[in-house]
Design a protein around this motif. Structure first.
Motif, PDB file in Angstrom:
ATOM      1  N   VAL A 138       0.825  -1.217   0.000  1.00  0.00           N
ATOM      2  CA  VAL A 138       0.000   0.000   0.000  1.00  0.00           C
ATOM      3  C   VAL A 138       0.856   1.261   0.000  1.00  0.00           C
ATOM      4  N   ARG A 198       6.053   1.012  -8.329  1.00  0.00           N
ATOM      5  CA  ARG A 198       5.537   2.060  -7.450  1.00  0.00           C
ATOM      6  C   ARG A 198       6.710   2.800  -6.833  1.00  0.00           C
ATOM      7  N   ARG A 239       1.199  12.053  -5.981  1.00  0.00           N
ATOM      8  CA  ARG A 239       0.737  11.379  -4.759  1.00  0.00           C
ATOM      9  C   ARG A 239      -0.671  10.835  -4.928  1.00  0.00           C
ATOM     10  N   LEU A 240      -1.537  11.607  -5.571  1.00  0.00           N
ATOM     11  CA  LEU A 240      -2.905  11.151  -5.784  1.00  0.00           C
ATOM     12  C   LEU A 240      -2.944   9.976  -6.754  1.00  0.00           C
ATOM     13  N   ARG A 253      -0.619   7.792  -7.255  1.00  0.00           N
ATOM     14  CA  ARG A 253      -0.093   6.622  -6.546  1.00  0.00           C
ATOM     15  C   ARG A 253      -1.141   6.049  -5.609  1.00  0.00           C
ATOM     16  N   ALA A 254      -1.877   6.919  -4.927  1.00  0.00           N
ATOM     17  CA  ALA A 254      -2.915   6.450  -4.002  1.00  0.00           C
ATOM     18  C   ALA A 254      -4.022   5.711  -4.736  1.00  0.00           C
ATOM     19  N   ARG A 255      -4.292   6.107  -5.975  1.00  0.00           N
ATOM     20  CA  ARG A 255      -5.364   5.448  -6.732  1.00  0.00           C
ATOM     21  C   ARG A 255      -4.990   4.037  -7.166  1.00  0.00           C
ATOM     22  N   GLN A 261      -5.674   0.525  -2.885  1.00  0.00           N
ATOM     23  CA  GLN A 261      -6.450   0.993  -1.744  1.00  0.00           C
ATOM     24  C   GLN A 261      -6.525  -0.108  -0.687  1.00  0.00           C
ATOM     25  N   THR A 313     -13.885  12.105  -1.259  1.00  0.00           N
ATOM     26  CA  THR A 313     -12.932  11.306  -2.028  1.00  0.00           C
ATOM     27  C   THR A 313     -13.000  11.646  -3.508  1.00  0.00           C
ATOM     28  N   HIS A 369      -9.976  13.251  -6.034  1.00  0.00           N
ATOM     29  CA  HIS A 369      -9.363  12.483  -7.119  1.00  0.00           C
ATOM     30  C   HIS A 369      -9.971  12.768  -8.492  1.00  0.00           C
ATOM     31  N   PRO A 376      -9.245   1.659  -8.051  1.00  0.00           N
ATOM     32  CA  PRO A 376      -7.897   1.095  -7.899  1.00  0.00           C
ATOM     33  C   PRO A 376      -7.709  -0.169  -8.718  1.00  0.00           C
TER      34      PRO A 376
END
Length: 265
Positions: free
Chosen positions: A52, A69, A79-80, A82-84, A87, A110, A114, A163
């Motif tokens: 994660v 990653r 950063r966004l 990568r977060a997508r 999860q 959320t 995004h 994701p």
């Protein structure tokens, strides 16, 4: 052949003298479901946190859809993005939900972060329907929901960012057995609809048996056995895997014998 949603290659993570994750590798195909099973201290949760991005590996690599990653993303956009990619759904969703924010507010927040240019009204309705809540729950606060409903909200929030991989860390362990079954059935339906890849972190072999295609067994930071779930559970090759299976209560279950076998292992 589907591409791999996730690959972990030679992951290592130490905490002082403890090798929490020691040369761990696995793959998760797109639309697949992989279980990582082991007792407390086996390293399964640390491996998940590395995937994660909550922990940084000392060595090794994590790839999502074939792309590595990056350990640290620069700038808000990176950063966004990568977060997508990945999860996570935790055991107790109540701790990750703002008690002052309604279900609809959680999802809108959320989506605004995004996907600021999308139709949020339509997407909120879609997400609520997808997790079996419907618009009737939109105005509820976390304290007004049952444990199963809160877990559905956590799943909806994770799905909102579309994701490639959903990591479920003991995600049904705190629920009643009947509610567990409902959530696992829901997750199976979502996987079929979306082709998302699931990484289940659990000590519960019943969950592994029901919802995973493949499984890896971890002990003291290392993978001791892996393969198709049905084969591993039907004919385990490693003594530790056999011990885990024998530890599940059943007719003739002998806790003292199991404890002795554990000490001897």
């Amino acid at each position: 052949m589907p591409e791999n949603a996730l690959e972990a290659v030679g992951l290592h993570r130490t905490f002082g003298a403890v090798h929490a994750v020691d040369d761990v590798s696995f793959t998760l195909p797109e639309g697949g479901s992989l279980g990582i099973v082991g007792e407390s201290g086996s390293g399964k949760t640390t491996a998940a946190r590395i995937v994660v991005g909550l922990e940084q590996a000392d060595a090794g690599e994590v790839l999502v859809r074939g792309k590595a990653r990056v350990a640290r993303s620069r700038g808000r956009t990176q950063r966004l993005a990568r977060a997508r990619e990945v999860q996570m759904v935790f055991q107790d969703p109540y701790l990750s939900l703002d008690p002052r924010t309604s279900v609809e507010g959680v999802l809108r927040e959320t989506l605004r972060l995004h996907f600021p240019d999308t139709d949020h009204d339509r997407r909120v309705r879609e997400l609520l329907d997808q997790v079996g809540l419907g618009t009737r729950a939109a105005d509820a606060r976390p304290r007004q929901l049952s444990g199963g409903q809160r877990q559905r909200v956590a799943i909806a929030r994770a799905l909102a960012v579309e994701p490639a991989v959903l990591v479920l860390d003991e995600a049904v362990a705190a629920l009643d057995v009947s509610v567990q079954a409902q959530i696992l059935n829901l997750l199976a339906d979502i996987r079929e609809q979306t082709r998302i890849g699931y990484l289940f972190i659990t000590h519960d072999l019943g969950v592994v048996r029901c919802v995973t295609d493949d499984v890896i067994v971890m002990r003291k930071g290392r993978v001791v056995e892996s393969g198709p779930t049905a084969e591993v559970l039907a004919a385990p090759q490693h003594p530790y895997t056999r011990l885990l299976l024998e530890s599940v209560p059943h007719p003739g279950w002998d806790p003292e014998a199991i404890a002795a076998a554990r000490r001897a292992l």
